[in-house]
Motif scaffolding. Structure first.
Motif, mmCIF file in Angstrom:
data_model
loop_
_atom_site.group_PDB
_atom_site.id
_atom_site.type_symbol
_atom_site.label_atom_id
_atom_site.label_comp_id
_atom_site.label_asym_id
_atom_site.label_seq_id
_atom_site.Cartn_x
_atom_site.Cartn_y
_atom_site.Cartn_z
ATOM 1 N N ASP A 15 0.760 -1.007 0.024
ATOM 2 C CA ASP A 15 -0.033 0.112 -0.082
ATOM 3 C C ASP A 15 0.798 1.351 -0.110
ATOM 4 N N THR A 16 2.180 1.298 -0.020
ATOM 5 C CA THR A 16 3.267 2.135 0.023
ATOM 6 C C THR A 16 3.799 2.767 -1.337
ATOM 7 N N GLN A 17 3.391 3.903 -1.943
ATOM 8 C CA GLN A 17 3.892 4.304 -3.181
ATOM 9 C C GLN A 17 5.430 5.303 -2.758
ATOM 10 N N ALA A 18 6.443 4.237 -2.751
ATOM 11 C CA ALA A 18 7.775 4.624 -2.694
ATOM 12 C C ALA A 18 8.169 6.065 -3.738
ATOM 13 N N LEU A 19 7.876 5.532 -4.953
ATOM 14 C CA LEU A 19 8.185 6.668 -6.111
ATOM 15 C C LEU A 19 7.165 6.698 -6.972
ATOM 16 N N SER A 20 7.110 7.870 -7.416
ATOM 17 C CA SER A 20 5.837 7.945 -8.358
ATOM 18 C C SER A 20 6.268 8.760 -9.507
ATOM 19 N N HIS A 21 6.342 8.058 -10.720
ATOM 20 C CA HIS A 21 6.653 8.888 -11.960
ATOM 21 C C HIS A 21 8.140 9.655 -12.047
ATOM 22 N N VAL A 22 9.045 9.038 -11.577
ATOM 23 C CA VAL A 22 10.481 9.828 -11.521
ATOM 24 C C VAL A 22 11.171 9.975 -12.814
ATOM 25 N N ASN A 23 11.440 11.014 -13.266
ATOM 26 C CA ASN A 23 12.133 11.442 -14.444
ATOM 27 C C ASN A 23 13.457 12.123 -14.171
ATOM 28 N N LEU A 24 14.660 11.497 -14.635
ATOM 29 C CA LEU A 24 15.924 12.052 -14.112
ATOM 30 C C LEU A 24 16.909 11.609 -15.136
ATOM 31 N N GLN A 25 17.997 12.530 -15.254
ATOM 32 C CA GLN A 25 19.134 12.232 -15.981
ATOM 33 C C GLN A 25 20.416 12.407 -15.102
ATOM 34 N N PHE A 26 21.184 11.598 -15.331
ATOM 35 C CA PHE A 26 22.580 11.797 -14.430
ATOM 36 C C PHE A 26 23.697 11.710 -15.689
ATOM 37 N N GLU A 27 24.255 13.062 -15.773
ATOM 38 C CA GLU A 27 25.272 13.334 -16.852
ATOM 39 C C GLU A 27 26.442 12.801 -16.435
ATOM 40 N N GLU A 28 27.287 12.627 -17.197
ATOM 41 C CA GLU A 28 28.901 12.229 -16.853
ATOM 42 C C GLU A 28 29.602 13.328 -16.031
ATOM 43 N N ASN A 29 30.546 12.855 -15.370
ATOM 44 C CA ASN A 29 31.392 13.965 -14.702
ATOM 45 C C ASN A 29 30.937 15.083 -13.887
ATOM 46 N N THR A 30 29.793 14.673 -13.201
ATOM 47 C CA THR A 30 28.895 15.582 -12.376
ATOM 48 C C THR A 30 28.780 14.937 -10.917
ATOM 49 N N ILE A 31 28.871 15.942 -9.787
ATOM 50 C CA ILE A 31 28.481 15.406 -8.527
ATOM 51 C C ILE A 31 26.939 15.878 -8.132
ATOM 52 N N TYR A 32 26.421 15.121 -8.039
ATOM 53 C CA TYR A 32 24.673 15.009 -7.523
ATOM 54 C C TYR A 32 24.545 15.056 -6.077
ATOM 55 N N GLY A 33 23.697 15.908 -5.569
ATOM 56 C CA GLY A 33 23.499 15.749 -3.998
ATOM 57 C C GLY A 33 21.832 15.039 -4.365
ATOM 58 N N LEU A 34 21.449 13.935 -3.718
ATOM 59 C CA LEU A 34 20.133 13.749 -3.730
ATOM 60 C C LEU A 34 19.581 13.669 -2.355
ATOM 61 N N LEU A 35 18.571 14.542 -2.051
ATOM 62 C CA LEU A 35 18.247 15.061 -0.813
ATOM 63 C C LEU A 35 16.830 14.737 -0.432
ATOM 64 N N GLY A 36 16.296 14.341 0.760
ATOM 65 C CA GLY A 36 15.016 14.148 0.956
ATOM 66 C C GLY A 36 14.901 13.650 2.539
ATOM 67 N N ARG A 37 13.703 13.641 2.987
ATOM 68 C CA ARG A 37 13.635 13.201 4.342
ATOM 69 C C ARG A 37 13.501 11.927 4.398
ATOM 70 N N ASN A 38 13.572 11.281 5.756
ATOM 71 C CA ASN A 38 13.405 9.880 5.830
ATOM 72 C C ASN A 38 12.313 9.418 5.297
#
Length: 289
Positions: A15-38
């Motif tokens: 009954d838990t929707q953990a992710l909903s229609h996520v669209n992302l691109q991770f490009e080469e040679n980049t440092i990403y910060g993935l932030l979010g609450r628990n």
């Protein structure tokens, strides 16, 4: 240009929707910060990208080829999280040797130098390491495999201030010498703000921000000074937080500062952690791109 694309990915657990229609691109040679609450879906997303979980719907591709159950594509990625993928009785030294067998570009000399720098006992069993040293062990493996896409889920969990600072320095030095893509999920937002280039904010399984850290921080500012002057200045402005110390007050404000500021006040850059708290509490959603 090499990239990982996450296209319309959703994931549900009963009954838990953990992710909903996520669209992302991770490009080469980049440092990403993935932030979010628990519970925002960060770990679920990283596990899906690295084929440790299957999405309910959607696809993940590397340079157009599907990542799930694709050994060749997955060899370009490495996820370090709290899961221990090695036998419980295995010693650190043995784990390093086995990592070299599975990852052809694994740099044993570099890994051993890091063990010395972090004072990680190579003769100790992995299961007997403290929480902090288990994080150090995983980080050393991750930094030594030399893949194009490195995913780090809470890499400084249990680390003291000295070891956190050392980890950040080692990460930046390696990135400067041999650029790669790093996606770092962390709760220590202010520390991460010093080196991430792109910020992705998840809220209840949806992306609410995906933009450069420069443009995100430019969306507001911090103003400090005597309490009375600050209170007067803030009238009619969108304030996302304040701090008070004695007679001095600091406010975090969305928008652009006025050309004429009250006497005795000072403007500085927006605080990423304050902005993150506001975004995840009541910030407006932003279209994904």
């Amino acid at each position: 240009m090499s990239r990982i694309e996450v296209t319309d990915v959703s994931k549900s657990f009963k009954d838990t929707q953990a992710l909903s229609h996520v669209n992302l691109q991770f490009e080469e040679n980049t440092i990403y910060g993935l932030l979010g609450r628990n519970g925002a879906g960060k770990s679920t997303l990283l596990n899906i990208i690295n084929n440790r979980l299957f999405a309910t719907s959607g696809t993940v591709t590397l340079d157009g080829g599907r990542l799930n159950e694709n050994t060749r594509a997955l060899s370009c990625c490495f996820l370090a999280n709290e899961s221990n993928l090695y036998p419980e009785g295995m010693k650190v030294k043995q784990a390093l040797r086995w990592s070299r067998e599975f990852y052809p570009d694994f740099d044993m000399n570099y890994a051993q130098r890091l063990c010395t720098m972090f004072e990680l006992p190579e003769k100790k069993k992995i299961k007997d390491l403290s929480t902090g040293y288990q994080s150090i062990f995983r980080n050393i493996i991750a930094l030594s495999v030399n893949v194009r896409f490195l995913f780090l889920d809470e890499p400084v969990l249990g680390l003291d201030a000295h070891h956190r600072d050392l980890f950040y320095r080692v990460l930046i030095e390696k990135y400067a010498e041999h650029p790669f893509t790093a996606v770092i999920s962390t709760h220590l937002i202010e520390e991460a703000a010093n080196f991430i280039e792109q910020v992705i904010v998840l809220k209840k399984g949806e992306i609410i921000r995906n933009q450069s850290i420069e443009s995100l921080l430019d969306s507001g500012y911090c103003i400090s000074g005597p309490g009375a002057q600050i209170e007067s200045y803030l009238k009619g402005k969108e304030v996302i937080g304040t701090d008070t110390l004695g007679g001095l007050k600091t406010a975090y404000v969305l928008g652009i500062p006025d050309p004429q500021l009250p006497a005795g006040t000072e403007v500085s850059r927006m605080d990423l952690q304050k902005l993150f708290i506001w975004l995840t509490e009541n910030g407006p959603a932003q279209p994904q791109f």
